[in-house]
Design a protein around this motif. Structure first.
Motif, PDB file in Angstrom:
ATOM      1  N   MET A  71     -16.688 -22.829   4.727  1.00  0.00           N
ATOM      2  CA  MET A  71     -17.366 -21.587   5.443  1.00  0.00           C
ATOM      3  C   MET A  71     -16.502 -20.205   4.502  1.00  0.00           C
ATOM      4  O   MET A  71     -17.483 -19.472   4.002  1.00  0.00           O
ATOM      5  N   GLN A  72     -15.191 -20.177   4.551  1.00  0.00           N
ATOM      6  CA  GLN A  72     -14.541 -19.268   4.071  1.00  0.00           C
ATOM      7  C   GLN A  72     -14.847 -19.431   2.441  1.00  0.00           C
ATOM      8  O   GLN A  72     -14.950 -18.040   1.805  1.00  0.00           O
ATOM      9  N   GLU A  73     -14.983 -20.176   1.634  1.00  0.00           N
ATOM     10  CA  GLU A  73     -15.387 -20.144   0.443  1.00  0.00           C
ATOM     11  C   GLU A  73     -16.637 -19.569   0.095  1.00  0.00           C
ATOM     12  O   GLU A  73     -16.529 -18.623  -0.866  1.00  0.00           O
ATOM     13  N   TYR A  74     -17.831 -19.852   0.743  1.00  0.00           N
ATOM     14  CA  TYR A  74     -18.900 -19.254   0.594  1.00  0.00           C
ATOM     15  C   TYR A  74     -18.986 -17.567   1.042  1.00  0.00           C
ATOM     16  O   TYR A  74     -19.751 -16.994   0.488  1.00  0.00           O
ATOM     17  N   LEU A  75     -18.078 -17.386   2.000  1.00  0.00           N
ATOM     18  CA  LEU A  75     -17.909 -15.893   2.341  1.00  0.00           C
ATOM     19  C   LEU A  75     -17.468 -15.369   1.213  1.00  0.00           C
ATOM     20  O   LEU A  75     -17.644 -14.120   0.795  1.00  0.00           O
ATOM     21  N   SER A  76     -16.556 -15.673   0.424  1.00  0.00           N
ATOM     22  CA  SER A  76     -15.834 -14.953  -0.707  1.00  0.00           C
ATOM     23  C   SER A  76     -17.096 -15.039  -1.890  1.00  0.00           C
ATOM     24  O   SER A  76     -16.933 -13.939  -2.466  1.00  0.00           O
ATOM     25  N   TYR A  77     -17.893 -15.919  -1.825  1.00  0.00           N
ATOM     26  CA  TYR A  77     -18.958 -15.749  -2.893  1.00  0.00           C
ATOM     27  C   TYR A  77     -19.674 -14.625  -2.560  1.00  0.00           C
ATOM     28  O   TYR A  77     -20.444 -13.989  -3.525  1.00  0.00           O
ATOM     29  N   PHE A  78     -20.085 -14.598  -1.208  1.00  0.00           N
ATOM     30  CA  PHE A  78     -21.158 -13.578  -0.832  1.00  0.00           C
ATOM     31  C   PHE A  78     -20.300 -12.092  -1.075  1.00  0.00           C
ATOM     32  O   PHE A  78     -21.011 -11.109  -1.282  1.00  0.00           O
ATOM     33  N   GLY A  79     -19.130 -12.121  -1.200  1.00  0.00           N
ATOM     34  CA  GLY A  79     -18.582 -10.883  -1.422  1.00  0.00           C
ATOM     35  C   GLY A  79     -18.555 -10.363  -2.673  1.00  0.00           C
ATOM     36  O   GLY A  79     -18.556  -9.018  -2.997  1.00  0.00           O
ATOM     37  N   TRP A  80     -19.035 -11.379  -3.457  1.00  0.00           N
ATOM     38  CA  TRP A  80     -19.464 -10.740  -4.906  1.00  0.00           C
ATOM     39  C   TRP A  80     -20.507  -9.701  -5.076  1.00  0.00           C
ATOM     40  O   TRP A  80     -21.002  -9.028  -5.951  1.00  0.00           O
ATOM     41  N   LEU A  81     -21.551 -10.073  -3.837  1.00  0.00           N
ATOM     42  CA  LEU A  81     -22.471  -9.202  -4.024  1.00  0.00           C
ATOM     43  C   LEU A  81     -22.294  -7.620  -3.582  1.00  0.00           C
ATOM     44  O   LEU A  81     -23.228  -6.857  -3.849  1.00  0.00           O
ATOM     45  N   PHE A  82     -21.469  -7.634  -2.845  1.00  0.00           N
ATOM     46  CA  PHE A  82     -21.047  -6.047  -2.374  1.00  0.00           C
ATOM     47  C   PHE A  82     -19.857  -5.530  -2.623  1.00  0.00           C
ATOM     48  O   PHE A  82     -19.810  -4.188  -3.020  1.00  0.00           O
ATOM     49  N   LEU A  83     -18.678  -6.284  -3.034  1.00  0.00           N
ATOM     50  CA  LEU A  83     -17.562  -5.543  -3.196  1.00  0.00           C
ATOM     51  C   LEU A  83     -17.411  -4.834  -4.519  1.00  0.00           C
ATOM     52  O   LEU A  83     -16.739  -4.022  -4.350  1.00  0.00           O
ATOM     53  N   PRO A  84     -17.801  -5.410  -5.567  1.00  0.00           N
ATOM     54  CA  PRO A  84     -17.809  -5.003  -7.118  1.00  0.00           C
ATOM     55  C   PRO A  84     -18.378  -3.612  -7.098  1.00  0.00           C
ATOM     56  O   PRO A  84     -17.526  -2.532  -7.293  1.00  0.00           O
ATOM     57  N   PRO A  85     -19.508  -3.097  -6.484  1.00  0.00           N
ATOM     58  CA  PRO A  85     -20.182  -2.002  -6.576  1.00  0.00           C
ATOM     59  C   PRO A  85     -19.471  -0.983  -5.747  1.00  0.00           C
ATOM     60  O   PRO A  85     -19.224   0.154  -5.982  1.00  0.00           O
ATOM     61  N   LEU A  86     -19.075  -1.572  -4.665  1.00  0.00           N
ATOM     62  CA  LEU A  86     -18.455  -0.614  -3.544  1.00  0.00           C
ATOM     63  C   LEU A  86     -17.175  -0.146  -3.975  1.00  0.00           C
ATOM     64  O   LEU A  86     -16.584   1.123  -4.082  1.00  0.00           O
ATOM     65  N   ALA A  87     -16.151  -1.272  -4.691  1.00  0.00           N
ATOM     66  CA  ALA A  87     -15.155  -0.734  -5.286  1.00  0.00           C
ATOM     67  C   ALA A  87     -14.954   0.092  -6.303  1.00  0.00           C
ATOM     68  O   ALA A  87     -14.157   1.095  -6.631  1.00  0.00           O
ATOM     69  N   THR A  88     -15.921  -0.051  -7.069  1.00  0.00           N
ATOM     70  CA  THR A  88     -16.247   0.601  -8.505  1.00  0.00           C
ATOM     71  C   THR A  88     -16.375   2.042  -8.147  1.00  0.00           C
ATOM     72  O   THR A  88     -15.825   3.175  -8.678  1.00  0.00           O
ATOM     73  N   SER A  89     -17.395   2.451  -7.034  1.00  0.00           N
ATOM     74  CA  SER A  89     -17.862   3.546  -6.608  1.00  0.00           C
ATOM     75  C   SER A  89     -16.610   4.319  -5.956  1.00  0.00           C
ATOM     76  O   SER A  89     -16.181   5.723  -6.381  1.00  0.00           O
TER      77      SER A  89
END
Length: 331
Positions: free
Chosen positions: A1-19
């Motif tokens: 489960m933790q593995e798939y949560l990290s994959y879903f993090g790809w959908l939101f973390l890069p744009p937020l961190a970049t901004s």
């Protein structure tokens, strides 16, 4: 489960961190006159910062996959993968004296002793060791598995479940519009990784020279597979983020063009119908005019059909030429 949560993090973390990083960067270096969000400089900075964020998160994902792996049986007993039975027994006896309940009454020591005993029994049994190297400690819990074939059959169920769920996950990502860049080659590489994993399980020596096996040569095959899976999916997601920014697609969405063409055709049809109604409006209440119009339209239809016939056109041209010739003679 933790593995798939990290994959879903790809959908939101890069744009937020970049901004966040871009606002911080402008607050330090462009505090008085920050670039406009629609300017070329703003987009260039965003692209570079976004790429750095994605690569950093990719590196973190790979190292996190390696660090999160629990100690394997070889590490617990302190032996190499190519050990001798004498060496294994020596290490086990030393650990047994250290963690045996008679020597160490601590509850944690008792749990460690049970784990050491399980590791020793697994590595001493060639069939269980074969299954453990390829599928990990979970496969040893199979009570009905006694032979190599039975362990393989049980291990393939996990193989199929992982690649089925991962394929569905990739389809969901594509549906959300996050996986359009390189979609075809991504699925080709995905099935290629599945074939490579199957080869690592069935024929380990054939893949001993691969990049993963060379880098992680001290790990059992099942740990190499864990890292390979995480690396595969993380690379797919990273390319899905970075690819469209550096290589934007210039392909026009044909569905939008078709919808626009359909609207234009409906509009043209309505305009043509309105013009036709307006054209016949003077004949609505005049019966004699309607009869005359009907005759003229019938004559027009007859002439149109005759003119479209090649033989009639030839005969008509001949008669017309004769009339012109006779007219010239009479003069």
């Amino acid at each position: 489960m933790q593995e798939y949560l990290s994959y879903f993090g790809w959908l939101f973390l890069p744009p937020l961190a970049t901004s966040f990083l871009q606002r911080t960067y402008y607050g330090i270096f462009y505090s008085n006159n920050p670039p406009h969000p629609q300017s070329h400089k703003f987009r260039k900075h965003y692209k570079r910062i976004y790429t750095v964020v994605v690569i950093s998160y990719l590196v973190y994902t790979i190292f996190e996959a390696i660090w999160s792996i629990q100690p394997n049986f070889y590490e617990i007993l302190g032996v190499k993968k190519e050990f001798e039975a004498k060496t294994l027994k020596t290490h086990f006896r030393r650990l047994q004296l250290q963690y045996h309940p008679d020597k160490n009454p601590d509850a944690e020591a008792q749990a460690t002793f049970i784990l050491i005993r399980k590791a020793y029994d697994t590595l001493m049994d060639p069939v269980q060791r074969f299954a453990y190297d390829r599928f990990g400690p979970e496969i040893i819990k199979c009570d009905h598995c006694k032979t190599t074939r039975e362990f393989l059959a049980n291990g393939w169920s996990d193989f199929g479940a992982f690649y089925t769920s991962t394929c569905l996950f990739m389809l969901v990502v594509n549906f959300l519009g996050k996986g359009q860049f390189g979609r075809f080659w991504r699925f080709v590489a995905f099935f290629g990784v599945a074939c490579m994993e199957a080869s690592m399980i069935l024929h380990p020596k054939s893949t001993s020279g691969s990049f993963i096996s060379m880098i992680l040569r001290n790990m059992p095959i099942f740990e190499q597979i864990i890292v390979l899976r995480r690396l595969c999916i993380a690379m797919f997601l990273a390319l899905s983020h970075v690819g469209p920014i550096w290589f934007p697609s210039e392909i026009v969405d044909i569905r939008q063009e078709l919808q626009r063409l359909e609207l234009l055709s409906k509009f043209a049809e309505q305009e043509a119908s309105a013009l036709l109604v307006d054209g016949f409006e003077p004949f609505r209440k005049d019966t004699a005019a309607q009869i005359m119009l009907k005759r003229k339209m019938e004559m027009y239809e007859v002439n149109s059909r005759l003119n479209s016939h090649s033989e009639f056109k030839g005969m008509y041209n001949n008669v017309r030429q004769r009339l012109i010739t006779n007219k010239q003679r009479n003069r």
